[in-house]
Write a protein that holds these residues in place. Structure first.
Motif, PDB file in Angstrom:
ATOM      1  N   LYS A 151       0.859  -1.199   0.000  1.00  0.00           N
ATOM      2  CA  LYS A 151       0.000   0.000   0.000  1.00  0.00           C
ATOM      3  C   LYS A 151       0.885   1.236   0.000  1.00  0.00           C
ATOM      4  O   LYS A 151       1.868   1.264   0.753  1.00  0.00           O
ATOM      5  CB  LYS A 151      -0.913  -0.006   1.222  1.00  0.00           C
ATOM      6  CG  LYS A 151      -1.953  -1.103   1.142  1.00  0.00           C
ATOM      7  CD  LYS A 151      -3.356  -0.527   1.298  1.00  0.00           C
ATOM      8  CE  LYS A 151      -4.405  -1.530   0.897  1.00  0.00           C
ATOM      9  NZ  LYS A 151      -5.433  -1.856   1.754  1.00  0.00           N
TER      10      LYS A 151
ATOM     11  N   GLU B  99     -14.569  -5.083 -12.618  1.00  0.00           N
ATOM     12  CA  GLU B  99     -15.413  -6.180 -12.116  1.00  0.00           C
ATOM     13  C   GLU B  99     -15.220  -7.442 -12.978  1.00  0.00           C
ATOM     14  O   GLU B  99     -15.593  -7.499 -14.152  1.00  0.00           O
ATOM     15  CB  GLU B  99     -16.895  -5.801 -12.029  1.00  0.00           C
ATOM     16  CG  GLU B  99     -17.163  -4.609 -11.125  1.00  0.00           C
ATOM     17  CD  GLU B  99     -16.674  -4.807  -9.673  1.00  0.00           C
ATOM     18  OE1 GLU B  99     -16.824  -5.908  -9.141  1.00  0.00           O
ATOM     19  OE2 GLU B  99     -16.126  -3.855  -9.098  1.00  0.00           O
TER      20      GLU B  99
ATOM     21  N   VAL C 188      -7.787  -5.334  -8.427  1.00  0.00           N
ATOM     22  CA  VAL C 188      -7.737  -6.014  -9.717  1.00  0.00           C
ATOM     23  C   VAL C 188      -8.922  -6.984  -9.775  1.00  0.00           C
ATOM     24  O   VAL C 188      -9.445  -7.334  -8.719  1.00  0.00           O
ATOM     25  CB  VAL C 188      -6.398  -6.794  -9.876  1.00  0.00           C
ATOM     26  CG1 VAL C 188      -5.235  -5.836  -9.963  1.00  0.00           C
ATOM     27  CG2 VAL C 188      -6.185  -7.811  -8.752  1.00  0.00           C
ATOM     28  N   PRO C 189      -9.375  -7.421 -10.957  1.00  0.00           N
ATOM     29  CA  PRO C 189      -8.843  -7.121 -12.276  1.00  0.00           C
ATOM     30  C   PRO C 189      -9.400  -5.828 -12.848  1.00  0.00           C
ATOM     31  O   PRO C 189     -10.520  -5.420 -12.518  1.00  0.00           O
ATOM     32  CB  PRO C 189      -9.343  -8.306 -13.115  1.00  0.00           C
ATOM     33  CG  PRO C 189     -10.667  -8.684 -12.489  1.00  0.00           C
ATOM     34  CD  PRO C 189     -10.487  -8.412 -11.017  1.00  0.00           C
TER      35      PRO C 189
ATOM     36  N   TRP D  18      -7.771 -21.229  -4.079  1.00  0.00           N
ATOM     37  CA  TRP D  18      -7.225 -20.629  -2.857  1.00  0.00           C
ATOM     38  C   TRP D  18      -7.388 -21.543  -1.639  1.00  0.00           C
ATOM     39  O   TRP D  18      -6.945 -21.196  -0.541  1.00  0.00           O
ATOM     40  CB  TRP D  18      -7.939 -19.300  -2.554  1.00  0.00           C
ATOM     41  CG  TRP D  18      -7.792 -18.226  -3.578  1.00  0.00           C
ATOM     42  CD1 TRP D  18      -6.836 -18.132  -4.553  1.00  0.00           C
ATOM     43  CD2 TRP D  18      -8.618 -17.058  -3.721  1.00  0.00           C
ATOM     44  NE1 TRP D  18      -7.017 -16.983  -5.285  1.00  0.00           N
ATOM     45  CE2 TRP D  18      -8.112 -16.308  -4.792  1.00  0.00           C
ATOM     46  CE3 TRP D  18      -9.736 -16.583  -3.036  1.00  0.00           C
ATOM     47  CZ2 TRP D  18      -8.685 -15.102  -5.212  1.00  0.00           C
ATOM     48  CZ3 TRP D  18     -10.309 -15.387  -3.446  1.00  0.00           C
ATOM     49  CH2 TRP D  18      -9.786 -14.650  -4.531  1.00  0.00           C
TER      50      TRP D  18
HETATM   51  N1  LIG Z   1     -15.701  -6.743  -6.959  1.00  0.00           N
HETATM   52  C1  LIG Z   1     -14.391  -7.018  -7.510  1.00  0.00           C
HETATM   53  C2  LIG Z   1     -13.505  -7.546  -6.402  1.00  0.00           C
HETATM   54  C3  LIG Z   1     -12.084  -7.784  -6.881  1.00  0.00           C
HETATM   55  C4  LIG Z   1     -11.167  -8.170  -5.731  1.00  0.00           C
HETATM   56  O1  LIG Z   1     -11.602  -8.555  -4.649  1.00  0.00           O
HETATM   57  N2  LIG Z   1      -9.855  -8.089  -6.010  1.00  0.00           N
HETATM   58  C5  LIG Z   1      -8.845  -8.364  -5.006  1.00  0.00           C
HETATM   59  C6  LIG Z   1      -7.941  -9.507  -5.469  1.00  0.00           C
HETATM   60  S1  LIG Z   1      -8.837 -11.057  -5.565  1.00  0.00           S
HETATM   61  C7  LIG Z   1      -7.970  -7.138  -4.840  1.00  0.00           C
HETATM   62  O2  LIG Z   1      -7.417  -6.626  -5.786  1.00  0.00           O
HETATM   63  N3  LIG Z   1      -7.844  -6.620  -3.594  1.00  0.00           N
HETATM   64  C8  LIG Z   1      -7.000  -5.500  -3.296  1.00  0.00           C
HETATM   65  C9  LIG Z   1      -7.675  -4.456  -2.479  1.00  0.00           C
HETATM   66  O3  LIG Z   1      -8.916  -4.543  -2.303  1.00  0.00           O
HETATM   67  O4  LIG Z   1      -6.974  -3.568  -2.035  1.00  0.00           O
HETATM   68  C10 LIG Z   1     -14.512  -8.009  -8.666  1.00  0.00           C
HETATM   69  O5  LIG Z   1     -15.377  -8.889  -8.591  1.00  0.00           O
HETATM   70  O6  LIG Z   1     -13.754  -7.879  -9.647  1.00  0.00           O
END
Ligand SMILES: N[C@@H](CCC(=O)N[C@@H](CS)C(=O)NCC(=O)O)C(=O)O
Length: 208
Positions: free
Chosen positions: A35, A67, A54-55, A168
């Motif tokens: 971060k 999304e 991401v993504p 996971w």
């Molecule tokens: N609502 C989003 C959620 C995406 C998500 O949860 N991405 C996670 C990785 S699996 C991420 O980048 N998290 C980093 C953060 O939230 O800071 C989607 O479905 O694309």
């Protein structure tokens, strides 16, 4: 087109879909464990996605799509001949969307954040594992009748997403031993050449 991803996270799902569809894709890593999030080329990722996750798919005209569930459908629709999503407007397409939404809301967000943030504590994690087990039992039951994949004998974008999230499980200490069909499904998908190519490109460890 460029996909912003981080290794082995939910962005693996659109990565798989692009490769399965034969779509040339640039990829740029965002280390989401750091971060503030900075892209591989050194830019502030919140300028790309204010939500910081991401993504993200950057289209050739520079516009951005966020999304995962929307991104995989966009990619699949670019190459309908790859059959990664049934045609829009058909009942089968709604089934695909139903599965994408199930994976997003019932699994993805149950594994993460609960099982990836130890600060929630052991009790919250056990509740999450219990809920995940219920949902995986539903998937196990579905796979008994559906065939090789969620929508039948054809691999679709929903399988790329489910594979990514259930992948996971070892890290999150989710026990899959009660789900033999799901484990066979995971093995089947992890053997797909394009899935292996996506995982290799992200620097992930491949099963032998
Ligand atoms: N609502 C989003 C959620 C995406 C998500 O949860 N991405 C996670 C990785 S699996 C991420 O980048 N998290 C980093 C953060 O939230 O800071 C989607 O479905 O694309």
């Amino acid at each position: 087109m460029k996909l912003y991803y981080d290794t082995g996270t939910c962005s693996l799902s659109p990565h798989i879909v692009a490769l399965e569809a034969g779509i040339a894709l640039d990829i740029e890593r965002v280390d989401i464990s750091r971060k503030p999030h900075v892209t591989g080329s050194g830019h502030d990722f919140t300028k790309v996605n204010p939500n910081g996750y991401v993504p993200v798919l950057e289209l050739d005209d520079g516009s951005l799509l966020t999304e995962g569930s929307a991104i995989v459908q966009y990619l699949a629709d670019l190459k309908p001949e790859a059959k990664l999503a049934p045609a829009a407007g058909t009942r089968e397409r709604y089934l695909l969307q139903s599965w994408l939404n199930f994976v997003a809301s019932e699994l993805h967000k149950m594994y993460s954040p609960w099982l990836f943030h130890p600060e929630y504590g052991a009790q919250a994690q056990e509740v999450a594992r219990g809920k995940i087990a219920e949902r995986l039992a539903y998937v196990e039951n579905h796979l008994e009748g559906s065939g090789s994949y969620l929508l039948g004998e054809t691999f679709t974008a929903a399988d790329a997403y489910l594979f990514t999230i259930v992948g996971w499980s070892a890290f999150a200490k989710v026990d899959l031993s009660a789900f033999p069909r799901l484990r066979a499904y995971m093995d089947r998908i992890s053997a797909r050449p394009k899935v292996r190519e996506a995982m290799r490109a992200e620097g992930m460890k491949l099963a032998a």
